[in-house]
Scaffold this motif. Structure first.
Motif, PDB file in Angstrom:
ATOM      1  N   ASP A  36       0.434  -1.862   0.039  1.00 45.42           N
ATOM      2  CA  ASP A  36      -0.382   0.055  -0.068  1.00 45.42           C
ATOM      3  C   ASP A  36       0.777   1.243  -0.091  1.00 45.42           C
ATOM      4  O   ASP A  36       1.078   2.114   0.670  1.00 45.42           O
ATOM      5  N   THR A  37       1.720   1.458  -0.912  1.00 44.92           N
ATOM      6  CA  THR A  37       2.428   2.665  -1.649  1.00 44.92           C
ATOM      7  C   THR A  37       1.221   3.608  -0.907  1.00 44.92           C
ATOM      8  O   THR A  37       2.124   5.099  -0.168  1.00 44.92           O
ATOM      9  N   ALA A  38       0.278   3.955  -1.035  1.00 46.07           N
ATOM     10  CA  ALA A  38      -0.615   5.728  -0.586  1.00 46.07           C
ATOM     11  C   ALA A  38       0.128   5.583   0.868  1.00 46.07           C
ATOM     12  O   ALA A  38      -0.171   6.898   1.594  1.00 46.07           O
ATOM     13  N   PHE A  39       0.287   4.015   1.790  1.00 46.00           N
ATOM     14  CA  PHE A  39       0.079   4.579   3.159  1.00 46.00           C
ATOM     15  C   PHE A  39       1.209   5.116   3.868  1.00 46.00           C
ATOM     16  O   PHE A  39       1.366   6.157   4.356  1.00 46.00           O
ATOM     17  N   ALA A  70      -7.551   5.469   8.712  1.00 46.24           N
ATOM     18  CA  ALA A  70      -7.489   5.681  10.446  1.00 46.24           C
ATOM     19  C   ALA A  70      -6.621   6.095  10.648  1.00 46.24           C
ATOM     20  O   ALA A  70      -6.003   7.173  11.614  1.00 46.24           O
ATOM     21  N   SER A  71      -4.738   5.470   9.632  1.00 41.78           N
ATOM     22  CA  SER A  71      -4.216   5.770  10.455  1.00 41.78           C
ATOM     23  C   SER A  71      -3.018   6.284   9.266  1.00 41.78           C
ATOM     24  O   SER A  71      -1.778   6.945   9.480  1.00 41.78           O
ATOM     25  N   GLY A  72      -3.823   7.091   8.318  1.00 33.66           N
ATOM     26  CA  GLY A  72      -3.630   7.919   7.239  1.00 33.66           C
ATOM     27  C   GLY A  72      -2.768   9.552   6.937  1.00 33.66           C
ATOM     28  O   GLY A  72      -4.197   9.634   7.781  1.00 33.66           O
ATOM     29  N   LYS A  73      -2.597   9.950   6.289  1.00 37.79           N
ATOM     30  CA  LYS A  73      -1.919  11.057   6.369  1.00 37.79           C
ATOM     31  C   LYS A  73      -3.065  11.412   6.113  1.00 37.79           C
ATOM     32  O   LYS A  73      -3.871  12.913   6.670  1.00 37.79           O
TER      33      LYS A  73
END
Length: 467
Positions: free
Chosen positions: A138-141, A352-355
């Motif tokens: 998940d590179t977006a994470f 939930a833990s993302g930017k």
């Protein structure tokens, strides 16, 4: 940890966060409590929803989680089609219920809030699904943006088992205006001896004001959290690498005597029953000039309705023999290994833990409510930095300096800064804290308290010796 409540009776938060630091975790006793608890709480929060695109999330009822619950349907569910069934419980209750469900691998809950205390223990027991591969894919994470200390504390044997939702360390807070009026100077990197001297000089700076507030309330995540950081930096440890209990060693004794003497001579009234919340109130109400505790406290101190907003200075946790001594605590998301919905569970965690979630909270609810303390990028966000300029950099500095695998001057048998990462510590820490709280109250001596505590620690050590 914002404080932690007594677990066997806890991140600050070690460990509440936002007011709760180091906490109670999987312990054998918890299993005994869970049967009755499950019956009592089985209807709480609606854990239904067995459809292919729904997940069940069990989480603590801290304010940040309540915000998340409110934002999920209109944002996460709307964009993914995944419905989230939340069960939200007080900290002690949620820990018991998580332990019961995860230990039995019943699979009722796909995701649960656990801390860096539980994560390695649960992983070792085979209760958690590893997240390394999902995070990498998940590179977006952007896993590389997660603070290294957080990643380390949530890993076991080289695998990542949880993702942080928010985190905290500890630092020293002080009244800048009071220090200026008294002609006192706070060092940029204070030692504990310097803090003790400043506490004596700040005593009585204003009517009824004491020099410092330190937790004396019993609880492995209350008093034990700050005390253990003092023990670490003064050369002590709970156990040697080969599991020899050290509570009556010269270094542990020195640190404990220092802590008890400081709070008895220059600490808050009623110190034996003062925890995170009481010290927060004392600093806000002008009853103390300094406070050593969780970095998460700063948000309350700098809130628009705080009587001391703009008056507080923040410096690193005091040291003696180590370069840093701040603790590390996080509420994080773990996926039950038995879950059949691990892909959907990861999508929820990634959100939930993302930017993007931090930006959502900042724009919708206010930047002071962002679940910070986990990502490097949070501290380069202009909007967040503006709202938290007084404490953002000191918090980041504390988090980056935390080293849960090497917090003292000698090797440790288990990870942890303000706790020892073994299941038995919830009970051991709480019992020791009761002994030492009695010493603060003057009902026993530090020597007697540590002697009794040493016997308790030896029983725990006997279980691990030779392993």
């Amino acid at each position: 940890m914002t404080p932690s409540t007594p677990v066997n009776p806890t991140s600050p938060t070690a460990g509440r966060s936002t007011g709760r630091t180091a906490r109670r975790a999987a312990a054998p006793l918890a299993l005994a409590l869970c049967g009755a608890l499950l019956a009592a709480c089985s209807g709480a929060g609606g854990a239904g929803g067995s459809g292919g695109h729904s997940i069940n999330v069990l989480m603590v009822n801290n304010p940040q989680m309540v915000d998340l619950q409110k934002l999920t349907a209109a944002n996460f569910t709307k964009s993914t089609g995944i419905h989230v069934n939340f069960t939200v419980l007080p900290e002690d209750d949620v820990r018991d219920k998580i332990t019961q469900d995860f230990s039995s691998q019943a699979g009722q809950y796909d995701v649960a809030t656990i801390s860096n205390y539980e994560a390695p223990i649960y992983a070792k027991n085979g209760w958690l699904a590893p997240l390394t591969a999902k995070a990498k894919a998940d590179t977006a994470f952007d896993q590389s943006d997660i603070l290294p200390a957080m990643q380390q504390s949530l890993s076991y044997n080289g695998q990542l088992y949880a993702e942080p939702f928010y985190g905290e360390s500890s630092f020293l807070m002080y009244r800048k205006d009071v220090f200026a009026a008294k002609g006192l100077t706070m060092p940029a990197h204070p030692t504990w001896d310097q803090v003790a001297s400043l506490a004596a000089k700040a005593d009585g700076a204003q009517s009824g004001m004491k020099g410092i507030c330190l937790r004396g309330q019993p609880g492995w995540g209350e008093m034990i959290a700050p005390l253990t950081t003092v023990v670490n930096t003064m050369g002590g440890t709970w156990f040697t690498k080969d599991w020899k209990a050290q509570l009556t060693s010269p270094a542990f004794t020195k640190a404990t005597n220092f802590y008890v003497d400081l709070v008895r001579k220059h600490g808050e009234p009623g110190a034996a029953q003062s925890g995170f919340t009481e010290c927060l109130n004392d600093l806000e109400q002008g009853k103390v000039a300094m406070w050593y505790d969780a970095t998460s406290a700063a948000g309350s101190l700098e809130a628009s309705d705080s009587p001391v907003a703009g008056k507080i200075g923040y410096v690193p946790a005091p040291v003696e023999q180590t370069k840093s001594s701040g603790w590390l605590y996080t509420w994080a998301w773990g996926v039950q290994k038995a879950s059949k919905k691990q892909d959907d569970a990861w999508k929820f965690i990634s959100w939930a833990s993302g930017k993007g979630y931090e930006n959502l909270v900042g724009t919708k609810l206010g930047w002071s409510r962002v679940p910070a303390g986990k990502r490097t990028s949070t501290y380069s966000n202009a909007a967040y930095d503006k709202a938290s300029s007084a404490f953002a950099q000191p918090t980041l500095t504390a988090l980056e300096a935390a080293n849960p695998s090497n917090p003292g001057v000698q090797p440790r048998p288990a990870p942890g800064i303000q706790f020892v990462g073994i299941p038995e510590f919830t009970d051991l820490g709480t019992q020791v804290s009761q002994q030492l709280s009695s010493a603060i109250a003057g009902r026993t001596s530090v020597s007697s308290a540590l002697s009794a505590s040493q016997k308790l620690a030896e029983k725990v050590a006997d279980k691990y010796a030779g392993q």
